[in-house]
Scaffold this motif. Structure first.
Motif, PDB file in Angstrom:
ATOM      1  N   ILE A 105       0.836  -1.201   0.000  1.00  0.00           N
ATOM      2  CA  ILE A 105       0.000   0.000   0.000  1.00  0.00           C
ATOM      3  C   ILE A 105       0.869   1.250   0.000  1.00  0.00           C
ATOM      4  O   ILE A 105       2.046   1.200   0.349  1.00  0.00           O
ATOM      5  CB  ILE A 105      -0.962   0.001   1.202  1.00  0.00           C
ATOM      6  N   SER A 106       0.288   2.360  -0.402  1.00  0.00           N
ATOM      7  CA  SER A 106       1.002   3.648  -0.453  1.00  0.00           C
ATOM      8  C   SER A 106       2.298   3.515  -1.239  1.00  0.00           C
ATOM      9  O   SER A 106       3.353   3.980  -0.811  1.00  0.00           O
ATOM     10  CB  SER A 106       1.274   4.159   0.964  1.00  0.00           C
ATOM     11  N   GLY A 107       2.212   2.844  -2.393  1.00  0.00           N
ATOM     12  CA  GLY A 107       3.391   2.583  -3.202  1.00  0.00           C
ATOM     13  C   GLY A 107       3.880   3.793  -3.969  1.00  0.00           C
ATOM     14  O   GLY A 107       3.258   4.856  -3.998  1.00  0.00           O
ATOM     15  N   GLY A 108       5.036   3.636  -4.608  1.00  0.00           N
ATOM     16  CA  GLY A 108       5.616   4.721  -5.389  1.00  0.00           C
ATOM     17  C   GLY A 108       5.969   5.903  -4.512  1.00  0.00           C
ATOM     18  O   GLY A 108       6.656   5.757  -3.503  1.00  0.00           O
ATOM     19  N   VAL A 109       5.476   7.078  -4.884  1.00  0.00           N
ATOM     20  CA  VAL A 109       5.765   8.297  -4.113  1.00  0.00           C
ATOM     21  C   VAL A 109       4.529   8.765  -3.350  1.00  0.00           C
ATOM     22  O   VAL A 109       4.396   9.945  -3.027  1.00  0.00           O
ATOM     23  CB  VAL A 109       6.287   9.420  -5.033  1.00  0.00           C
ATOM     24  N   SER A 110       3.622   7.827  -3.030  1.00  0.00           N
ATOM     25  CA  SER A 110       2.370   8.182  -2.357  1.00  0.00           C
ATOM     26  C   SER A 110       2.570   8.898  -1.034  1.00  0.00           C
ATOM     27  O   SER A 110       1.760   9.726  -0.635  1.00  0.00           O
ATOM     28  CB  SER A 110       1.529   6.920  -2.106  1.00  0.00           C
ATOM     29  N   ALA A 113       5.805  13.842   1.053  1.00  0.00           N
ATOM     30  CA  ALA A 113       6.769  14.649   1.781  1.00  0.00           C
ATOM     31  C   ALA A 113       7.678  13.838   2.686  1.00  0.00           C
ATOM     32  O   ALA A 113       8.708  14.345   3.154  1.00  0.00           O
ATOM     33  CB  ALA A 113       6.035  15.707   2.605  1.00  0.00           C
ATOM     34  N   LEU A 114       7.359  12.585   2.957  1.00  0.00           N
ATOM     35  CA  LEU A 114       8.196  11.770   3.834  1.00  0.00           C
ATOM     36  C   LEU A 114       9.484  11.319   3.146  1.00  0.00           C
ATOM     37  O   LEU A 114      10.403  10.828   3.794  1.00  0.00           O
ATOM     38  CB  LEU A 114       7.415  10.556   4.341  1.00  0.00           C
ATOM     39  N   GLY A 115       9.546  11.465   1.845  1.00  0.00           N
ATOM     40  CA  GLY A 115      10.799  11.273   1.137  1.00  0.00           C
ATOM     41  C   GLY A 115      11.240   9.838   0.941  1.00  0.00           C
ATOM     42  O   GLY A 115      10.450   8.893   1.021  1.00  0.00           O
ATOM     43  N   MET A 116      12.565   9.679   0.699  1.00  0.00           N
ATOM     44  CA  MET A 116      13.107   8.410   0.228  1.00  0.00           C
ATOM     45  C   MET A 116      12.844   7.250   1.175  1.00  0.00           C
ATOM     46  O   MET A 116      12.628   6.120   0.728  1.00  0.00           O
ATOM     47  CB  MET A 116      14.605   8.536  -0.013  1.00  0.00           C
ATOM     48  N   SER A 117      12.845   7.481   2.473  1.00  0.00           N
ATOM     49  CA  SER A 117      12.625   6.381   3.411  1.00  0.00           C
ATOM     50  C   SER A 117      11.249   5.753   3.232  1.00  0.00           C
ATOM     51  O   SER A 117      11.054   4.570   3.526  1.00  0.00           O
ATOM     52  CB  SER A 117      12.785   6.865   4.865  1.00  0.00           C
ATOM     53  N   HIS A 118      10.282   6.537   2.732  1.00  0.00           N
ATOM     54  CA  HIS A 118       8.914   6.047   2.578  1.00  0.00           C
ATOM     55  C   HIS A 118       8.496   5.872   1.118  1.00  0.00           C
ATOM     56  O   HIS A 118       7.408   5.377   0.856  1.00  0.00           O
ATOM     57  CB  HIS A 118       7.934   6.987   3.292  1.00  0.00           C
ATOM     58  N   HIS A 119       9.342   6.273   0.183  1.00  0.00           N
ATOM     59  CA  HIS A 119       9.050   6.010  -1.213  1.00  0.00           C
ATOM     60  C   HIS A 119       9.402   4.552  -1.533  1.00  0.00           C
ATOM     61  O   HIS A 119      10.354   4.002  -0.979  1.00  0.00           O
ATOM     62  CB  HIS A 119       9.864   6.921  -2.131  1.00  0.00           C
ATOM     63  N   SER A 120       8.634   3.929  -2.399  1.00  0.00           N
ATOM     64  CA  SER A 120       8.955   2.567  -2.857  1.00  0.00           C
ATOM     65  C   SER A 120       9.149   2.614  -4.362  1.00  0.00           C
ATOM     66  O   SER A 120       8.194   2.508  -5.126  1.00  0.00           O
ATOM     67  CB  SER A 120       7.843   1.582  -2.481  1.00  0.00           C
ATOM     68  N   LEU A 121      10.377   2.790  -4.772  1.00  0.00           N
ATOM     69  CA  LEU A 121      10.706   2.959  -6.186  1.00  0.00           C
ATOM     70  C   LEU A 121      11.680   1.895  -6.681  1.00  0.00           C
ATOM     71  O   LEU A 121      12.211   1.994  -7.784  1.00  0.00           O
ATOM     72  CB  LEU A 121      11.292   4.360  -6.420  1.00  0.00           C
ATOM     73  N   GLN A 122      11.909   0.882  -5.839  1.00  0.00           N
ATOM     74  CA  GLN A 122      12.768  -0.239  -6.205  1.00  0.00           C
ATOM     75  C   GLN A 122      12.012  -1.565  -6.113  1.00  0.00           C
ATOM     76  O   GLN A 122      12.543  -2.620  -6.437  1.00  0.00           O
ATOM     77  CB  GLN A 122      13.993  -0.317  -5.281  1.00  0.00           C
ATOM     78  N   GLU A 280      18.251   8.718  -8.342  1.00  0.00           N
ATOM     79  CA  GLU A 280      18.564   9.624  -7.230  1.00  0.00           C
ATOM     80  C   GLU A 280      17.464   9.491  -6.184  1.00  0.00           C
ATOM     81  O   GLU A 280      16.392   8.949  -6.475  1.00  0.00           O
ATOM     82  CB  GLU A 280      18.592  11.069  -7.734  1.00  0.00           C
ATOM     83  N   PRO A 281      17.726   9.938  -4.955  1.00  0.00           N
ATOM     84  CA  PRO A 281      16.628   9.986  -3.978  1.00  0.00           C
ATOM     85  C   PRO A 281      15.539  10.920  -4.507  1.00  0.00           C
ATOM     86  O   PRO A 281      15.790  12.106  -4.741  1.00  0.00           O
ATOM     87  CB  PRO A 281      17.296  10.555  -2.723  1.00  0.00           C
ATOM     88  N   ALA A 282      14.353  10.386  -4.736  1.00  0.00           N
ATOM     89  CA  ALA A 282      13.278  11.194  -5.327  1.00  0.00           C
ATOM     90  C   ALA A 282      12.958  12.381  -4.434  1.00  0.00           C
ATOM     91  O   ALA A 282      12.970  12.281  -3.195  1.00  0.00           O
ATOM     92  CB  ALA A 282      12.035  10.349  -5.536  1.00  0.00           C
ATOM     93  N   ILE A 283      12.654  13.495  -5.051  1.00  0.00           N
ATOM     94  CA  ILE A 283      12.317  14.689  -4.280  1.00  0.00           C
ATOM     95  C   ILE A 283      11.043  14.441  -3.464  1.00  0.00           C
ATOM     96  O   ILE A 283      10.174  13.687  -3.883  1.00  0.00           O
ATOM     97  CB  ILE A 283      12.112  15.913  -5.194  1.00  0.00           C
TER      98      ILE A 283
END
Length: 313
Positions: A105-110, A113-122, A280-283
């Motif tokens: 759940i809350s995949g991708g950049v959902s 603002a929480l940034g790379m620790s909470h983004h799932s892009l891999q 890169e770490p997504a904005i």
């Protein structure tokens, strides 16, 4: 245009299925609220397990339940489920061939603002490399419901990734054919093919509309299944249109674009561009802001399409 969060559809569909089949069990990692599973826990408490913030244990418990004949659906934030528990996914699900369905759940950049620790892009890249794992990214509420029902009947490990926020409908109803591993052609054209997955399918459709105004017709494929990949649809698109753009909410490495490129490069090479998140770490930011920053938007797709068309001029 209706906008409903896919995670709510997941819960509603699992309640429907769980009432008909008591072997269906839902597990969460201190995330029943964020996963919209509160109603499932309330209506079917005997079929619900809260494992706490322990993703490795969560997957291990699910695998044990599957070995005992249950049909476990694991709902947890994609960023943690796909990274913290990946060894359990590899060994307890794939190697052990257990019937566990993972819902990221809350995949991708959902999480924005929480940034790379909470983004799932891999997550797609990692899951693609694990033998036997089915990978699904539904585009809207209708497809989410169909995907959950299909997974309930599918006898093996799977990973389904959805976003956090309400998304606009791609389909007008559930009245369309859905099958794991079969892309859906949403529009046809002869000049170029746009392939989206998950929430980027809407970007592909809107780009096709804008390009048509320029006299450029696009085939639009909804590649809701990343694995097994619909190679036949990709190769037909390559032959018919000669150019492909892939669009994904994932790193440009290892996801949809890479999967399509592997097929095209080996079997029918055509010009191809991969649109996704740069290496890169997504904005941090809201999804539309992040999408626009990395060119996951109509304006960039239009320019890329014109560039590809100029190659054949």
């Amino acid at each position: 245009m209706n906008k409903i969060a896919n995670r709510q559809v997941v819960c509603d569909t699992l309640i429907e299925l769980g009432k008909r089949n008591e072997e269906i069990v839902v597990l969460t990692s201190d995330s029943r609220g964020s996963a919209s599973m509160t109603n499932f826990a309330r209506e079917l408490p005997a079929q619900f397990i809260e494992a706490g913030i322990a993703e490795q244990n969560l997957v291990g418990i699910a695998a044990g339940l599957a070995a005992a004949g249950k049909i476990p659906f694991v709902a947890s934030p994609a960023c943690f489920l796909s990274m913290r528990s990946i060894e359990q996914v590899k060994v307890d699900i794939a190697y052990s061939r257990t019937n566990v369905k993972l819902i990221g759940i809350s995949g991708g950049v959902s999480y924005g603002a929480l940034g790379m620790s909470h983004h799932s892009l891999q997550d797609l890249a990692v899951m693609r490399a694990i033998p036997g794992m089915v990978i699904l990214l539904p585009a809207d509420r209708f497809e989410t419901g169909k995907a959950i029902r299909a997974l309930a009947d599918y006898p093996g490990g799977a990973y389904l990734r959805i976003g956090r926020n309400p998304v606009p409908d791609v389909y007008e109803s559930e009245d369309y054919g859905f099958a794991i591993g079969k892309a859906v052609c949403l529009a046809d054209g002869k000049d170029i093919t746009l392939i989206g997955t998950g929430e980027t399918v809407r970007v592909a459709l809107e780009s096709a509309v804008e390009l048509r105004r320029l006299g450029i017709t696009c085939r639009v494929l909804n590649m809701h299944t990343i694995k097994p990949l619909d190679e036949a649809a990709i190769l037909q698109a390559a032959r018919d249109t000669g150019r492909i753009i892939t669009i994904e909410e994932h790193s440009i490495y290892g996801g949809l674009g890479a999967a399509v490129a592997e097929v095209v490069a080996q079997k029918y090479p055509v010009p191809l561009r991969i649109v996704g998140i740069a290496d890169e770490p997504a904005i941090p930011g809201k999804s539309p802001e992040v999408f626009a920053h990395y060119g996951i938007c109509v304006a960039n797709i239009k320019e890329l399409a014109k560039e590809l068309l100029s190659l054949g001029a």
